[in-house]
Design a protein around this motif. Structure first.
Motif, PDB file in Angstrom:
ATOM      1  N   PHE A  81       0.819  -1.218   0.000  1.00 50.85           N
ATOM      2  CA  PHE A  81       0.000   0.000   0.000  1.00 50.85           C
ATOM      3  C   PHE A  81       0.854   1.271   0.000  1.00 50.85           C
ATOM      4  CE2 PHE A  81      -4.417   0.788  -0.035  1.00 50.85           C
ATOM      5  CZ  PHE A  81      -4.677   1.995   0.605  1.00 50.85           C
ATOM      6  N   ALA A  82       2.157   1.118  -0.195  1.00 53.96           N
ATOM      7  CA  ALA A  82       3.059   2.264  -0.046  1.00 53.96           C
ATOM      8  C   ALA A  82       2.761   3.405  -1.016  1.00 53.96           C
ATOM      9  CB  ALA A  82       4.510   1.809  -0.210  1.00 53.96           C
ATOM     10  N   ASP A  83       2.426   3.093  -2.262  1.00 50.01           N
ATOM     11  CA  ASP A  83       2.158   4.151  -3.236  1.00 50.01           C
ATOM     12  C   ASP A  83       0.889   4.921  -2.878  1.00 50.01           C
ATOM     13  OD1 ASP A  83       4.361   3.883  -4.984  1.00 50.01           O
ATOM     14  OD2 ASP A  83       3.458   2.131  -5.919  1.00 50.01           O
ATOM     15  N   LEU A  84      -0.157   4.211  -2.481  1.00 52.57           N
ATOM     16  CA  LEU A  84      -1.410   4.872  -2.128  1.00 52.57           C
ATOM     17  C   LEU A  84      -1.310   5.625  -0.806  1.00 52.57           C
ATOM     18  CD1 LEU A  84      -3.974   2.150  -3.235  1.00 52.57           C
ATOM     19  CD2 LEU A  84      -3.702   4.432  -4.214  1.00 52.57           C
ATOM     20  N   ALA A  85      -0.386   5.184   0.067  1.00 57.87           N
ATOM     21  CA  ALA A  85      -0.197   5.861   1.355  1.00 57.87           C
ATOM     22  C   ALA A  85       0.827   6.985   1.264  1.00 57.87           C
ATOM     23  CB  ALA A  85       0.229   4.855   2.420  1.00 57.87           C
ATOM     24  N   LYS A 169      -0.187  -0.638   6.789  1.00 57.77           N
ATOM     25  CA  LYS A 169      -1.041   0.260   6.022  1.00 57.77           C
ATOM     26  C   LYS A 169      -2.062  -0.528   5.204  1.00 57.77           C
ATOM     27  CE  LYS A 169       2.419   3.872   5.895  1.00 57.77           C
ATOM     28  NZ  LYS A 169       3.353   3.123   6.785  1.00 57.77           N
ATOM     29  N   ILE A 170      -2.073  -1.839   5.373  1.00 58.52           N
ATOM     30  CA  ILE A 170      -2.976  -2.709   4.621  1.00 58.52           C
ATOM     31  C   ILE A 170      -4.155  -3.052   5.521  1.00 58.52           C
ATOM     32  CG2 ILE A 170      -3.175  -4.847   3.313  1.00 58.52           C
ATOM     33  CD1 ILE A 170      -0.078  -4.762   3.013  1.00 58.52           C
ATOM     34  N   LEU A 171      -5.265  -2.350   5.343  1.00 56.95           N
ATOM     35  CA  LEU A 171      -6.417  -2.501   6.233  1.00 56.95           C
ATOM     36  C   LEU A 171      -6.944  -3.936   6.302  1.00 56.95           C
ATOM     37  CD1 LEU A 171      -8.395  -1.053   8.125  1.00 56.95           C
ATOM     38  CD2 LEU A 171      -9.832  -0.605   6.121  1.00 56.95           C
ATOM     39  N   PRO A 172      -7.050  -4.673   5.173  1.00 58.71           N
ATOM     40  CA  PRO A 172      -7.545  -6.052   5.265  1.00 58.71           C
ATOM     41  C   PRO A 172      -6.694  -6.956   6.160  1.00 58.71           C
ATOM     42  CG  PRO A 172      -7.667  -5.290   3.004  1.00 58.71           C
ATOM     43  CD  PRO A 172      -6.902  -4.242   3.769  1.00 58.71           C
ATOM     44  N   ARG A 173      -5.412  -6.653   6.282  1.00 59.33           N
ATOM     45  CA  ARG A 173      -4.575  -7.459   7.178  1.00 59.33           C
ATOM     46  C   ARG A 173      -5.033  -7.305   8.625  1.00 59.33           C
ATOM     47  NH1 ARG A 173       1.445  -6.573   7.142  1.00 59.33           N
ATOM     48  NH2 ARG A 173       1.305  -8.333   8.549  1.00 59.33           N
ATOM     49  N   ASP A 183      -0.565  -8.692  17.202  1.00 53.75           N
ATOM     50  CA  ASP A 183      -1.263  -7.425  17.374  1.00 53.75           C
ATOM     51  C   ASP A 183      -0.899  -6.488  16.223  1.00 53.75           C
ATOM     52  OD1 ASP A 183      -2.710  -5.606  19.594  1.00 53.75           O
ATOM     53  OD2 ASP A 183      -1.141  -4.433  18.607  1.00 53.75           O
ATOM     54  N   LEU A 184      -1.925  -5.948  15.555  1.00 53.51           N
ATOM     55  CA  LEU A 184      -1.698  -5.058  14.426  1.00 53.51           C
ATOM     56  C   LEU A 184      -2.300  -3.679  14.695  1.00 53.51           C
ATOM     57  CD1 LEU A 184      -2.389  -7.460  11.436  1.00 53.51           C
ATOM     58  CD2 LEU A 184      -0.264  -6.215  11.843  1.00 53.51           C
ATOM     59  N   THR A 185      -1.524  -2.658  14.400  1.00 54.31           N
ATOM     60  CA  THR A 185      -1.976  -1.272  14.488  1.00 54.31           C
ATOM     61  C   THR A 185      -2.050  -0.710  13.073  1.00 54.31           C
ATOM     62  OG1 THR A 185      -0.988  -0.931  16.670  1.00 54.31           O
ATOM     63  CG2 THR A 185      -1.405   1.034  15.359  1.00 54.31           C
ATOM     64  N   TYR A 186      -3.174  -0.122  12.728  1.00 53.78           N
ATOM     65  CA  TYR A 186      -3.323   0.453  11.397  1.00 53.78           C
ATOM     66  C   TYR A 186      -2.573   1.782  11.322  1.00 53.78           C
ATOM     67  CZ  TYR A 186      -5.256   2.353   7.134  1.00 53.78           C
ATOM     68  OH  TYR A 186      -5.384   2.893   5.877  1.00 53.78           O
ATOM     69  N   SER A 187      -1.754   1.931  10.291  1.00 56.28           N
ATOM     70  CA  SER A 187      -0.960   3.140  10.090  1.00 56.28           C
ATOM     71  C   SER A 187      -1.700   4.073   9.136  1.00 56.28           C
ATOM     72  CB  SER A 187       0.417   2.771   9.531  1.00 56.28           C
ATOM     73  OG  SER A 187       1.212   3.918   9.333  1.00 56.28           O
ATOM     74  N   PHE A 188      -2.228   5.148   9.695  1.00 61.36           N
ATOM     75  CA  PHE A 188      -3.089   6.067   8.949  1.00 61.36           C
ATOM     76  C   PHE A 188      -2.284   6.987   8.042  1.00 61.36           C
ATOM     77  CE2 PHE A 188      -5.091  10.234   8.556  1.00 61.36           C
ATOM     78  CZ  PHE A 188      -6.350   9.903   8.092  1.00 61.36           C
ATOM     79  N   SER A 189      -2.841   7.268   6.861  1.00 58.42           N
ATOM     80  CA  SER A 189      -2.236   8.247   5.954  1.00 58.42           C
ATOM     81  C   SER A 189      -3.327   9.043   5.258  1.00 58.42           C
ATOM     82  CB  SER A 189      -1.382   7.538   4.891  1.00 58.42           C
ATOM     83  OG  SER A 189      -1.041   8.447   3.845  1.00 58.42           O
ATOM     84  N   PRO A 190      -3.218  10.371   5.237  1.00 61.21           N
ATOM     85  CA  PRO A 190      -4.188  11.210   4.514  1.00 61.21           C
ATOM     86  C   PRO A 190      -3.768  11.487   3.067  1.00 61.21           C
ATOM     87  CG  PRO A 190      -2.762  12.608   5.819  1.00 61.21           C
ATOM     88  CD  PRO A 190      -2.276  11.190   6.024  1.00 61.21           C
ATOM     89  N   TYR A 191      -2.801  10.747   2.547  1.00 56.56           N
ATOM     90  CA  TYR A 191      -2.166  11.056   1.261  1.00 56.56           C
ATOM     91  C   TYR A 191      -3.128  10.986   0.079  1.00 56.56           C
ATOM     92  CZ  TYR A 191       0.980  10.547  -2.751  1.00 56.56           C
ATOM     93  OH  TYR A 191       1.612  10.692  -3.968  1.00 56.56           O
ATOM     94  N   SER A 192      -3.967   9.942   0.038  1.00 54.63           N
ATOM     95  CA  SER A 192      -4.836   9.752  -1.121  1.00 54.63           C
ATOM     96  C   SER A 192      -6.275   9.518  -0.678  1.00 54.63           C
ATOM     97  CB  SER A 192      -4.354   8.551  -1.954  1.00 54.63           C
ATOM     98  OG  SER A 192      -4.538   7.342  -1.216  1.00 54.63           O
ATOM     99  N   LYS A 193      -7.195   9.599  -1.625  1.00 56.34           N
ATOM    100  CA  LYS A 193      -8.603   9.340  -1.306  1.00 56.34           C
ATOM    101  C   LYS A 193      -8.775   7.929  -0.765  1.00 56.34           C
ATOM    102  CE  LYS A 193     -10.684  12.569  -4.626  1.00 56.34           C
ATOM    103  NZ  LYS A 193     -11.547  12.696  -5.827  1.00 56.34           N
ATOM    104  N   SER A 195      -6.467   6.028   0.819  1.00 58.44           N
ATOM    105  CA  SER A 195      -5.911   5.872   2.168  1.00 58.44           C
ATOM    106  C   SER A 195      -6.801   6.571   3.201  1.00 58.44           C
ATOM    107  CB  SER A 195      -4.479   6.413   2.230  1.00 58.44           C
ATOM    108  OG  SER A 195      -4.414   7.797   1.948  1.00 58.44           O
ATOM    109  N   LEU A 196      -7.406   7.699   2.822  1.00 64.99           N
ATOM    110  CA  LEU A 196      -8.349   8.378   3.721  1.00 64.99           C
ATOM    111  C   LEU A 196      -9.583   7.511   3.973  1.00 64.99           C
ATOM    112  CD1 LEU A 196      -8.373  12.139   2.665  1.00 64.99           C
ATOM    113  CD2 LEU A 196      -8.064  11.263   4.975  1.00 64.99           C
ATOM    114  N   GLN A 197     -10.063   6.876   2.916  1.00 66.38           N
ATOM    115  CA  GLN A 197     -11.217   5.989   3.032  1.00 66.38           C
ATOM    116  C   GLN A 197     -10.912   4.835   3.976  1.00 66.38           C
ATOM    117  OE1 GLN A 197     -12.401   4.205  -0.706  1.00 66.38           O
ATOM    118  NE2 GLN A 197     -13.719   2.723   0.300  1.00 66.38           N
ATOM    119  N   HIS A 198      -9.742   4.223   3.810  1.00 60.07           N
ATOM    120  CA  HIS A 198      -9.338   3.114   4.676  1.00 60.07           C
ATOM    121  C   HIS A 198      -9.172   3.582   6.121  1.00 60.07           C
ATOM    122  CE1 HIS A 198      -7.782  -0.034   1.576  1.00 60.07           C
ATOM    123  NE2 HIS A 198      -8.979   0.418   1.289  1.00 60.07           N
TER     124      HIS A 198
END
Length: 285
Positions: A81-85, A169-173, A183-193, A195-198
């Motif tokens: 998800f690096a490009d979208l994040a 950054k991979i929400l389905p994971r 334990d997984l923590t979701y890494s938020f990014s406002p970079y793209s539509k 990533s914001l949606q996720h």
């Protein structure tokens, strides 16, 4: 010979930021033949970085693995998800000691083993986790994705008594994770539509969320970290790296590492950023 195996199989045209310059993987390999002909002494590091060592004050001993990020060494990418994040340019792999030549060489050597000698890599990793588990017992925590975002579920399943954790950054994971010791923590990014949606989905699903702010709290930093985000009290994720001890649904801030005030001031004008900046913070709530 490992070196020749890499020469025959690796993507030699990949450009790698090496000592501040873009250098082909082929040149790095050929200039360091003896080094890349040897196995890495370790895949996991313990007590060698400023973040995970903070866990020792709460009696957590962390083993962390640093592999190449995203498409640094392979077009297949190790961070899906690096490009979208929008996080490749500012990845921690370029910051501080990780950005030094000797650290970059070590990261490349570990990653080439993962990509082109997978059975050997898995065997080494199993042995190291087993050894650390014997040495540290219940104090041990293992983070396999220090600078990558790979699904290591196959490995984690084998050590049910060891605590594993990661940021992703991979929400389905996060959504699909059923492992009690992971334990997984979701890494938020406002970079793209996307990533914001996720990110908004992660909030609704009450996942733990890490948010990186474009500030270090230094003189000259103008961005202020709010007390609340996404309708929740925001806490510090800088105090320790032991995310598995946080409450479900926690939202935590991370300050920006490895940057100058001048760079941060300029980046505060950028809306499409992996970081929370002065230009995009108003769109988050």
């Amino acid at each position: 010979m490992l070196y020749q195996h890499y020469i025959d199989n690796a993507e030699l045209d990949r450009l790698v930021l090496f000592g501040g310059e873009n250098v082909t993987l082929e040149k790095i390999l050929k200039d360091n033949q003896d080094y890349f002909n040897k196995l890495p002494p370790k895949l996991l590091s313990v007590g060698s970085d400023a973040k995970t060592i903070k866990g020792e004050k709460i009696k957590v001993k962390t083993g962390i693995m640093y592999l190449a990020q995203a498409d640094m060494l392979t077009r297949k990418t190790l961070c899906a998800f690096a490009d979208l994040a929008g996080c490749k340019k500012d990845c921690l792999i370029h910051a501080g000691r990780l950005g030094m030549k000797h650290a970059t060489k070590a990261i490349i050597r570990r990653t080439l083993l993962y990509l082109y000698q997978k059975e050997m890599f898995d065997s080494m990793l199993k042995n190291e986790i087993m050894q650390l588990s014997f040495e540290h017992g219940d104090r041990l925590a293992v983070r396999l994705n220090g600078t990558s975002d790979i699904d290591f579920e196959y490995m984690i399943k084998e050590f049910k008594n060891v605590q594993f954790y990661d940021y992703t950054k991979i929400l389905p994971r996060v959504s699909n994770n059923k492992l009690k010791n992971y334990d997984l923590t979701y890494s938020f990014s406002p970079y793209s539509k996307k990533s914001l949606q996720h990110g908004r989905q992660a909030v609704k699903q009450k996942f733990k969320i890490a948010v990186a702010f474009n500030t270090k709290g230094s003189i000259g930093d103008t961005l202020k970290i709010p007390t609340r985000l996404f309708g929740k009290k925001i806490v510090s994720f800088d105090d320790t790296d032991a995310r598995f001890l946080d409450k479900k649904g926690s939202v935590g801030y991370l300050t920006r590492k490895g940057s100058s005030v001048k760079v941060r001031q300029a980046d505060n004008k950028i809306r499409d950023s992996f970081f929370i900046t002065e230009a995009n913070i108003e769109f988050l709530n």
